[in-house]
Design an enzyme around this catalytic site. Structure first.
Site, PDB file in Angstrom:
ATOM      1  N   ARG A   3       5.663   2.954   2.628  1.00  0.00           N
ATOM      2  CA  ARG A   3       6.662   2.852   1.564  1.00  0.00           C
ATOM      3  C   ARG A   3       5.971   3.028   0.214  1.00  0.00           C
ATOM      4  O   ARG A   3       5.071   2.260  -0.122  1.00  0.00           O
ATOM      5  CB  ARG A   3       7.368   1.491   1.637  1.00  0.00           C
ATOM      6  CG  ARG A   3       8.327   1.248   0.497  1.00  0.00           C
ATOM      7  CD  ARG A   3       9.150  -0.035   0.671  1.00  0.00           C
ATOM      8  NE  ARG A   3       9.938  -0.253  -0.527  1.00  0.00           N
ATOM      9  CZ  ARG A   3       9.803  -1.306  -1.336  1.00  0.00           C
ATOM     10  NH1 ARG A   3       8.954  -2.287  -1.068  1.00  0.00           N
ATOM     11  NH2 ARG A   3      10.545  -1.402  -2.422  1.00  0.00           N
TER      12      ARG A   3
ATOM     13  N   HIS B 111      10.952   1.331  -9.031  1.00  0.00           N
ATOM     14  CA  HIS B 111      10.209   0.095  -8.813  1.00  0.00           C
ATOM     15  C   HIS B 111       9.644  -0.360 -10.175  1.00  0.00           C
ATOM     16  O   HIS B 111       8.432  -0.440 -10.364  1.00  0.00           O
ATOM     17  CB  HIS B 111       9.109   0.315  -7.769  1.00  0.00           C
ATOM     18  CG  HIS B 111       8.557  -0.940  -7.151  1.00  0.00           C
ATOM     19  ND1 HIS B 111       8.481  -1.144  -5.785  1.00  0.00           N
ATOM     20  CD2 HIS B 111       8.024  -2.064  -7.706  1.00  0.00           C
ATOM     21  CE1 HIS B 111       7.921  -2.327  -5.540  1.00  0.00           C
ATOM     22  NE2 HIS B 111       7.639  -2.904  -6.691  1.00  0.00           N
TER      23      HIS B 111
ATOM     24  N   GLU C 111      14.165  -4.641  -5.808  1.00  0.00           N
ATOM     25  CA  GLU C 111      14.370  -5.958  -6.414  1.00  0.00           C
ATOM     26  C   GLU C 111      15.026  -5.910  -7.787  1.00  0.00           C
ATOM     27  O   GLU C 111      14.409  -6.285  -8.790  1.00  0.00           O
ATOM     28  CB  GLU C 111      13.030  -6.707  -6.504  1.00  0.00           C
ATOM     29  CG  GLU C 111      12.400  -6.993  -5.160  1.00  0.00           C
ATOM     30  CD  GLU C 111      11.165  -7.905  -5.256  1.00  0.00           C
ATOM     31  OE1 GLU C 111      10.695  -8.159  -6.378  1.00  0.00           O
ATOM     32  OE2 GLU C 111      10.698  -8.371  -4.215  1.00  0.00           O
TER      33      GLU C 111
ATOM     34  N   ASN D  87      12.717  -8.004   0.841  1.00  0.00           N
ATOM     35  CA  ASN D  87      11.365  -8.475   0.534  1.00  0.00           C
ATOM     36  C   ASN D  87      11.389  -9.990   0.616  1.00  0.00           C
ATOM     37  O   ASN D  87      12.212 -10.639  -0.046  1.00  0.00           O
ATOM     38  CB  ASN D  87      10.949  -8.075  -0.889  1.00  0.00           C
ATOM     39  CG  ASN D  87      10.813  -6.568  -1.056  1.00  0.00           C
ATOM     40  OD1 ASN D  87      10.875  -5.816  -0.083  1.00  0.00           O
ATOM     41  ND2 ASN D  87      10.621  -6.137  -2.294  1.00  0.00           N
TER      42      ASN D  87
ATOM     43  N   TYR E 270       8.790 -13.490   0.705  1.00  0.00           N
ATOM     44  CA  TYR E 270       7.434 -14.033   0.573  1.00  0.00           C
ATOM     45  C   TYR E 270       7.358 -15.536   0.795  1.00  0.00           C
ATOM     46  O   TYR E 270       6.447 -16.043   1.423  1.00  0.00           O
ATOM     47  CB  TYR E 270       6.886 -13.749  -0.837  1.00  0.00           C
ATOM     48  CG  TYR E 270       6.542 -12.300  -1.057  1.00  0.00           C
ATOM     49  CD1 TYR E 270       5.272 -11.825  -0.805  1.00  0.00           C
ATOM     50  CD2 TYR E 270       7.503 -11.401  -1.505  1.00  0.00           C
ATOM     51  CE1 TYR E 270       4.949 -10.489  -1.001  1.00  0.00           C
ATOM     52  CE2 TYR E 270       7.191 -10.065  -1.702  1.00  0.00           C
ATOM     53  CZ  TYR E 270       5.919  -9.619  -1.437  1.00  0.00           C
ATOM     54  OH  TYR E 270       5.604  -8.302  -1.616  1.00  0.00           O
TER      55      TYR E 270
ATOM     56  N   GLU F 281       8.958  -5.644   2.341  1.00  0.00           N
ATOM     57  CA  GLU F 281       7.738  -6.298   1.850  1.00  0.00           C
ATOM     58  C   GLU F 281       7.627  -7.689   2.442  1.00  0.00           C
ATOM     59  O   GLU F 281       8.602  -8.441   2.454  1.00  0.00           O
ATOM     60  CB  GLU F 281       7.735  -6.468   0.316  1.00  0.00           C
ATOM     61  CG  GLU F 281       7.628  -5.198  -0.475  1.00  0.00           C
ATOM     62  CD  GLU F 281       7.636  -5.446  -1.990  1.00  0.00           C
ATOM     63  OE1 GLU F 281       7.246  -6.549  -2.436  1.00  0.00           O
ATOM     64  OE2 GLU F 281       8.041  -4.529  -2.712  1.00  0.00           O
TER      65      GLU F 281
HETATM   66  C1  GBH Z   1       7.355  -8.160  -5.127  1.00  0.00           C
HETATM   67  O1  GBH Z   1       8.027  -9.077  -5.935  1.00  0.00           O
HETATM   68  C2  GBH Z   1       7.268  -6.822  -5.793  1.00  0.00           C
HETATM   69  O2  GBH Z   1       8.235  -5.928  -5.279  1.00  0.00           O
HETATM   70  C3  GBH Z   1       5.896  -6.193  -5.717  1.00  0.00           C
HETATM   71  O3  GBH Z   1       5.812  -5.114  -6.598  1.00  0.00           O
HETATM   72  C4  GBH Z   1       4.860  -7.261  -5.979  1.00  0.00           C
HETATM   73  O4  GBH Z   1       3.567  -6.735  -6.136  1.00  0.00           O
HETATM   74  C5  GBH Z   1       4.902  -8.223  -4.823  1.00  0.00           C
HETATM   75  O5  GBH Z   1       6.185  -8.743  -4.675  1.00  0.00           O
HETATM   76  C6  GBH Z   1       3.943  -9.396  -4.944  1.00  0.00           C
HETATM   77  O6  GBH Z   1       4.247 -10.177  -6.043  1.00  0.00           O
HETATM   78  O7  GBH Z   1       8.984 -19.669  -5.832  1.00  0.00           O
HETATM   79  O8  GBH Z   1       6.878 -19.310  -6.801  1.00  0.00           O
HETATM   80  O9  GBH Z   1       7.058 -19.958  -4.494  1.00  0.00           O
HETATM   81  C7  GBH Z   1       8.088 -10.375  -5.370  1.00  0.00           C
HETATM   82  C8  GBH Z   1       8.974 -11.361  -6.097  1.00  0.00           C
HETATM   83  C9  GBH Z   1       7.848 -13.303  -5.259  1.00  0.00           C
HETATM   84  C10 GBH Z   1      10.094 -13.493  -6.042  1.00  0.00           C
HETATM   85  C11 GBH Z   1       7.968 -14.664  -4.622  1.00  0.00           C
HETATM   86  C12 GBH Z   1      10.193 -14.856  -5.394  1.00  0.00           C
HETATM   87  C13 GBH Z   1       8.960 -16.845  -4.772  1.00  0.00           C
HETATM   88  C14 GBH Z   1       7.669 -17.536  -5.096  1.00  0.00           C
HETATM   89  N1  GBH Z   1       9.096 -12.647  -5.398  1.00  0.00           N
HETATM   90  N2  GBH Z   1       8.904 -15.492  -5.336  1.00  0.00           N
HETATM   91  S1  GBH Z   1       7.667 -19.222  -5.582  1.00  0.00           S
END
Ligand code: GBH
Length: 460
Positions: free
Chosen positions: A83, A127, A173, A299, A301, A368
Site C-alpha cells: 500500500r 494521505h 484517515e 487502521n 493501533y 494499517e
Molecule cells: C496512522 O495514523 C497514519 O495513517 C500513518 O501515516 C502513521 O505513520 C501511523 O498511523 C503511525 O502513527 O490514544 O494515544 O493510545 C494513526 C493515528 C494512532 C490515531 C493511534 C489513534 C490512538 C493512540 N492513530 N491513536 S492513543
C-alpha cells in the site's frame, strides 16, 4: 527463535492478502525534484518546533530514488501487496490546473516494477500531503469546493494508472487530517477550530464520494475503498459521566466517518450537541457519501479512554491514551509502545465485531496495524521481539474476528520501513525494515523475517 509461535490462522482463507504500507511524504524525499510542488507538510516543518528535533520530510528514506531496492526487499518479505500513496503535489504542483507529467511517470515506473515483482499495489490518493497552493487559495478542505478539486485530481491519477492499478483508497484517515490538522494543531496546517474540524471532515467525505463516482465511471474493474482509523474508547471510570463521555467521544472520532459512509447520516446526538459548529450538509451530500464501497480500509493501533470534563468548552470530554509518557513501558501488566500507545490486541477484534454487528458486516481490509519500539541493532542484526509479539497478538485477533464471521480479507503492517513519523519525526520507528538515515542502509528486522515466514506458512 523468530520462527516459533506463529498464530493459528485457520479462519483466514488462502486468498487472504498480506502486505505492508507506507505513504508518499513519509518515505519519498526528493520533495523539490522533477516538478513536485510544495505540500502543507513542507511548510509545517519549516517551523522547527512543529516536528520533533526539527526533522523534515527530507531526505526521508530516499525512496523516490531507491524504490527498485525497496521492491526487492518487499519480495524478500514475501509481500503479496504493497500500500503506497500518491503525492498530490507531484501530479499537480499547484493542486489543480497544469499536470506534471514527470509525477505521473514516476508512479507508472513504481507500479510497473511492483507488478513485475508480483506485488499488488493498493494506492491511496490522499494521505495528508495537500498541495500548499490549495491551502493558500482555499484554506484546504475548509472550503467546500475542495471536494470537486480532489475528485478532478483522483480522475487524473486513475486515467494514468488505471491500466495497472485496480485497488484504490480515496483517502487515508480523514478524521486525523481534520482533528490533528484543524482542531488540535498537531499536524499541518496546524489550526485550532471546532467548526473547522467538522467542515474539513465533511468536505473530505464529500470528496471521497465524488471521487468514487469518477473512478467507477472510468474503470469498471476498480475496487474502491476509503481508509478510516478506528479506536475503541473505554470510559476512564465507571462513573456515569465518564460513560457518557465515552459514548460521545466514540461519535466524535469513530462514528463521525462510519455513520455517513455506511448509514447515510451523521450521528444524531453529535449533530444536536454540535449544532453551532455544524457545517452545511445537504441530503444530496449524504447520498454522495453513502455509496457502496468495495472494501472498507481500517487502521487500528490502540485504544483510548474518555472522561467527562465540564471545563472543556462544548465537547465536555477528554480523550486520551492511558496516562503514560510517550515511551515504551510496562506498567501493572499493561504494555505500551514507544508512542505511549497501549498494546491491547483484543481491540482489533472489538473493532471488527462492531463493524459486523452495527454496520452490516462490510468487507474490511486492515490497511494499517503496527507499532513503534526501540529497536536494538547488534552486529548488523535488528532485534525487535516486542514488535513480533505485537504483530502476532493482533493478527491472532484478526483471525478470531474472521472465525466469528467478520468479512476481513487482508492485512497490511504499518510500516514497510522506518520513516518520517509526522510530528514525531524520525525518532519513532514502525518499520519491518530498519533504515539507517545517515547511510540510507536498509536492514530487515527480525520482525520482517518473522512476517515473511508467516506469509509463506499461510500460503503453503
Ligand atoms: C496512522 O495514523 C497514519 O495513517 C500513518 O501515516 C502513521 O505513520 C501511523 O498511523 C503511525 O502513527 O490514544 O494515544 O493510545 C494513526 C493515528 C494512532 C490515531 C493511534 C489513534 C490512538 C493512540 N492513530 N491513536 S492513543
Amino acid at each position: 527463535s523468530i520462527t516459533a509461535g506463529f498464530p493459528d490462522l485457520d479462519a483466514l482463507p488462502k486468498d487472504f492478502i498480506w502486505g505492508a504500507a507506507t505513504s508518499a511524504l513519509q518515505i519519498e524525499g526528493a520533495t523539490g525534484l522533477d516538478g513536485r510542488g510544495r505540500s502543507i507538510w513542507d511548510t509545517f516543518s519549516d517551523r522547527r518546533s512543529n516536528i520533533r528535533a526539527g526533522d523534515r520530510p527530507e531526505p526521508a528514506c530516499e525512496h523516490y530514488h531507491r524504490y527498485p531496492q525497496d521492491i526487492r526487499l518487499m519480495q524478500q518479505l514475501n509481500l503479496q501487496a504493497y500500500r503506497l500513496s500518491i503525492a498530490w503535489p507531484r501530479i499537480f504542483p499547484k493542486g489543480r490546473g497544469r499536470i506534471n507529467q514527470a509525477g505521473l511517470d514516476y508512479y507508472k515506473r513504481l507500479t510497473d516494477r511492483l507488478l513485475n515483482a508480483g506485488i499488488r499495489p493498493f494506492v491511496t490518493l490522499f494521505h495528508w500531503d495537500l498541495p500548499q497552493s490549495l491551502y493558500d487559495s482555499h484554506r484546504g478542505f475548509l472550503h467546500r469546493d475542495m471536494a470537486a478539486i480532489f475528485a478532478d485530481y483522483a480522475e487524473t491519477v486513475v486515467r494514468a494508472l488505471g491500466d495497472r492499478v485496480t485497488d484504490w483508497i480515496t483517502m487515508n484517515e480523514p478524521f486525523e487530517h481534520a482533528a490533528l490538522g484543524h482542531l488540535t494543531g498537531h499536524h499541518a496546517p496546524g489550526h485550532h477550530s471546532l467548526s473547522g474540524y467538522f467542515k474539513v471532515m465533511h468536505h473530505q467525505l464529500l470528496g471521497h464520494g465524488l471521487a468514487l463516482q469518477r473512478i467507477r465511471a472510468l474503470q469498471p474493474d476498480a475496487r474502491v475503498g476509503i481508509t478510516l482509523s478506528q479506536t475503541p474508547i473505554q470510559p476512564a471510570s465507571d462513573r456515569q459521566r465518564d460513560q457518557w463521555a465515552a459514548g460521545f467521544a466514540n461519535q466524535l472520532i469513530n462514528r463521525i466517518t462510519l455513520h455517513p459512509l455506511l448509514k447515510g447520516e451523521y450521528p444524531e446526538e453529535l449533530q444536536r450537541r454540535m449544532r453551532w459548529f455544524w457545517p452545511e450538509v445537504t441530503a444530496a451530500d449524504l447520498d454522495c457519501i453513502h455509496q457502496p464501497l468495495d472494501f472498507l480500509g481500517i487502521n487500528h493501533y490502540s485504544c483510548e479512554f474518555a472522561s467527562y470534563r465540564w471545563y472543556i468548552p462544548f465537547l465536555r470530554c477528554w480523550i486520551s491514551g492511558a496516562a503514560v509518557a510517550e515511551q515504551e513501558a510496562e506498567i501493572d501488566g499493561r504494555r505500551y509502545t514507544a508512542m505511549g500507545w497501549e498494546v491491547r490486541p483484543e481491540g482489533m477484534a472489538e473493532v471488527l465485531r462492531m463493524l459486523r454487528q452495527e454496520y452490516g458486516n462490510p468487507e474490511v481490509i486492515i490497511t494499517e496495524n503496527g507499532a513503534a519500539f526501540e529497536d536494538h541493532v547488534i552486529n548488523g542484526r535488528v532485534s525487535d521481539p516486542k514488535r513480533i509479539d505485537y504483530l502476532r497478538d493482533y493478527i491472532t485477533e484478526v483471525n478470531r474476528a474472521r472465525a466469528e464471521g467478520s468479512h476481513v480479507t487482508g492485512y497490511f503492517v504499518w510500516s514497510l520501513m522506518d520513516n518520517f513519523e509526522w510530528a514525531a519525526g524520525y525518532q519513532k520507528r514502525f518499520g519491518l525494515i530498519h533504515v539507517d538515515y545517515a547511510s540510507q542502509r536498509r536492514t530487515i528486522k527480525d520482525s520482517g523475517y518473522w512476517y515473511a515466514r508467516l506469509i509463506a506458512e499461510h500460503k503453503r
